[in-house]
Design an enzyme around this catalytic site. Structure first.
Site, PDB file in Angstrom:
ATOM      1  CG  PHE A 112      -0.543   0.746   2.389  1.00 15.72           C
ATOM      2  CD1 PHE A 112       0.343   0.190   3.282  1.00 15.72           C
ATOM      3  CD2 PHE A 112      -1.008   2.025   2.626  1.00 15.72           C
ATOM      4  CE1 PHE A 112       0.751   0.897   4.409  1.00 15.72           C
ATOM      5  CE2 PHE A 112      -0.605   2.733   3.741  1.00 15.72           C
ATOM      6  CZ  PHE A 112       0.281   2.171   4.629  1.00 15.72           C
ATOM      7  CE  LYS A 113       5.148   1.661   4.566  1.00 13.76           C
ATOM      8  NZ  LYS A 113       4.404   0.468   4.939  1.00 13.76           N
ATOM      9  CG  ASP A 114       3.428   0.861  -4.793  1.00 13.96           C
ATOM     10  OD1 ASP A 114       4.589   1.299  -4.673  1.00 13.96           O
ATOM     11  OD2 ASP A 114       3.175  -0.315  -5.133  1.00 13.96           O
TER      12      ASP A 114
END
Ligand SMILES: *Cc1c(COP(=O)(O)O)cnc(C)c1O
Length: 500
Positions: A112-114
């Site tokens: 999810f860091k994207d």
């Protein structure tokens, strides 16, 4: 809209300035001075829109010094079909009548860091221009795994930026290491540091705070900046997907306008769940925010007792991105929940630094409990949950998502609350295929196996496609093989930037 420091509310800066600087000079974090509101009508109007259109509506409320064109441009550069495997960007998966997964891992690095690191480089380059800065920005990152790769992918080939990532030589998984040392792009550099994550992190911190070195960099037309989750530019894009998930549920007629929804968030640094809190304060109909921790359950205890105490053993778990004892973004929540009491927040952060502990008063405790429910699960429970959900529904969760699902089951058992609930799914199961396969097939099934073979095995056993970002990793050419000692990190940076 102006931004204040959590430790001194007289500090007031624009969003561009907050994003460019990352941290306030007093050590505080930047927070919006008021939280913008979206009416139910405005939320309903999001339903027919694309993810990007929803993002523009939400981000524009916070980035008031950006023109609509600028916001649109940043959004479209971040969320598109070259970068994400689905045009929905953040799709919802319906598990049963009451439970949904919000899948945030369809971006280039499968975590999810994207969602934030794909847009941060564009927000940052715009912010640099807007504040009249002419130097080239150098992003320095120390990573324990996921952030480094996501930052490399986000900043690759972004004009006016360079990125240098340090990872601990003995601290990342084989897959994570391979993802980083094969990174392509004309402005990227990667080096291993002998030692663990703390060695890499303290080396980067030292470079950041060295004013003499900053002068050397400035003479060469460079300035340092950070892609860390304390930067407002990483937090604000995360608010979008809470609105987007609600809008998608409205569109699919899963809920009616105004109906409350719970969110369960697997938490480490308190960034993702803080974004959910902002969404709630902005008017999104939210019931409970369920904060899920692994065995590093410092937040569970805080929510239940009002005592934050990091004086405990650090545990290495199978959900490594949540192995954190200092949840930096909690500071922002404390500021808001105390009505902007900068003096109190400074005192607590000071106690945390000197004693590793602080306690909030009764009134604050009660407010926290109204908003959050905290729970934790250990590795054994996490594995069992993966197996159970796979057996019952044929849905494969990664370890971090499984922590959240298991904590949700505990919440349900305690409260019987049958409000529709969205579990935030933060990583592709392929990113942690050894643990996921061990949970599904037993530990013997993975022991001694090549981690790249396990990707194939998971694809076969779960009947899923290996995501593009992990596919072919085994055969990709290694580009970076620099290893340095902790005290050589300056030399590495100087060399990479060709400093005179
Ligand atoms: C970073 C991360 C988390 C924790 O998010 P925070 O914003 O730090 O609370 C959870 N799951 C995965 C897969 C992550 O990479």
């Amino acid at each position: 809209m102006q931004y204040q420091s959590t430790r001194d509310k007289s500090v007031r800066v624009s969003s561009a300035y907050a994003i460019k600087n990352g941290l306030a000079a007093d050590g505080g974090l930047y927070v919006p001075e008021q939280i913008p509101q979206l009416s139910l009508e405005e939320i309903a109007a999001l339903a027919p829109l694309s993810y990007n259109e929803r993002a523009i509506k939400v981000l524009s409320r916070f980035l008031t010094d950006f023109s609509e064109d600028e916001v649109t441009n940043c959004v479209n550069k971040a969320y598109n079909k070259e970068k994400f495997e689905t045009s929905e960007i953040a799709p919802i998966y319906k598990l049963d009548e009451n439970v949904y997964f919000l899948e945030l891992w369809h971006g280039p690095t499968c975590a999810f860091k994207d969602m934030a690191l794909q847009i941060l480089p564009h927000l940052l380059t715009r912010s640099i221009e807007k504040t009249g800065e002419t130097k080239e920005v150098v992003i320095l990152v120390a990573t324990s795994g996921d952030t480094g790769k996501a930052a490399l992918e986000g900043f690759r080939d972004v004009d006016g930026t360079r990125i240098i990532v340090f990872y601990p030589a003995d601290g990342v998984s084989d897959v994570q290491k391979r993802q980083m040392v094969t990174q392509e792009g004309n402005n990227v550099d990667v080096a291993a540091v002998c030692g663990n994550f703390d060695d890499a992190q303290s080396g980067v911190k030292q470079i950041f705070t060295d004013t003499e070195y900053a002068d050397v960099l400035a003479r060469n037309n460079f300035m340092l900046s950070s892609a860390n989750s304390i930067n407002w530019g990483r937090l604000v894009p995360q608010i979008v997907y809470y609105f987007s998930s609600y809008a998608s549920m409205l569109k699919n007629e899963e809920i009616t306008l105004g109906e409350k929804v719970n969110f369960v968030v697997p938490t480490g640094n308190f960034g993702d769940i803080l974004a959910a809190y902002y969404a709630k304060e902005m008017g999104l109909p939210v019931g409970k925010l369920i904060c899920a921790s692994n065995e590093n359950n410092v937040l569970t205890d805080f929510i239940n007792t009002g005592v934050y105490d990091k004086n405990r053993e650090f545990k290495t778990t199978t959900s490594p991105s949540m192995d954190i004892l200092i949840s930096s973004n909690l500071e922002r929540f404390l500021y808001h929940v105390t009505g902007g009491d900068d003096v109190r927040v400074s005192a607590w952060m000071n106690e945390l630094k000197t004693e590793g502990r602080y306690e909030v008063p009764e009134l604050t405790k009660n407010k926290i409990k109204e908003i959050f429910w905290g729970g934790c699960s250990d590795d054994a429970e996490t594995f069992t949950e993966i197996e159970k959900v796979n057996n019952k529904y044929g849905y494969v969760m990664d370890t971090h998502t499984s922590v959240a699902k298991n904590v949700y089951e505990k919440y349900l058992a305690e409260t019987g609350d049958n409000t529709k609930t969205v579990i935030v799914s933060t990583a592709s199961p392929f990113k942690f295929s050894d643990s996921v396969l061990a949970a599904i097939k037993g530990k013997e099934a993975v022991e001694g196996k090549d981690p790249f073979d396990l990707l194939d095995e998971l694809a076969e056993s779960a009947d899923l496609m290996i995501p593009a970002g992990l596919c072919g990793l085994r055969d990709k050419q290694v580009i970076f093989n620099t290893t340095c000692d902790k005290n050589e990190m300056y030399d590495v940076v100087s060399h990479m930037l060709n400093l005179a």
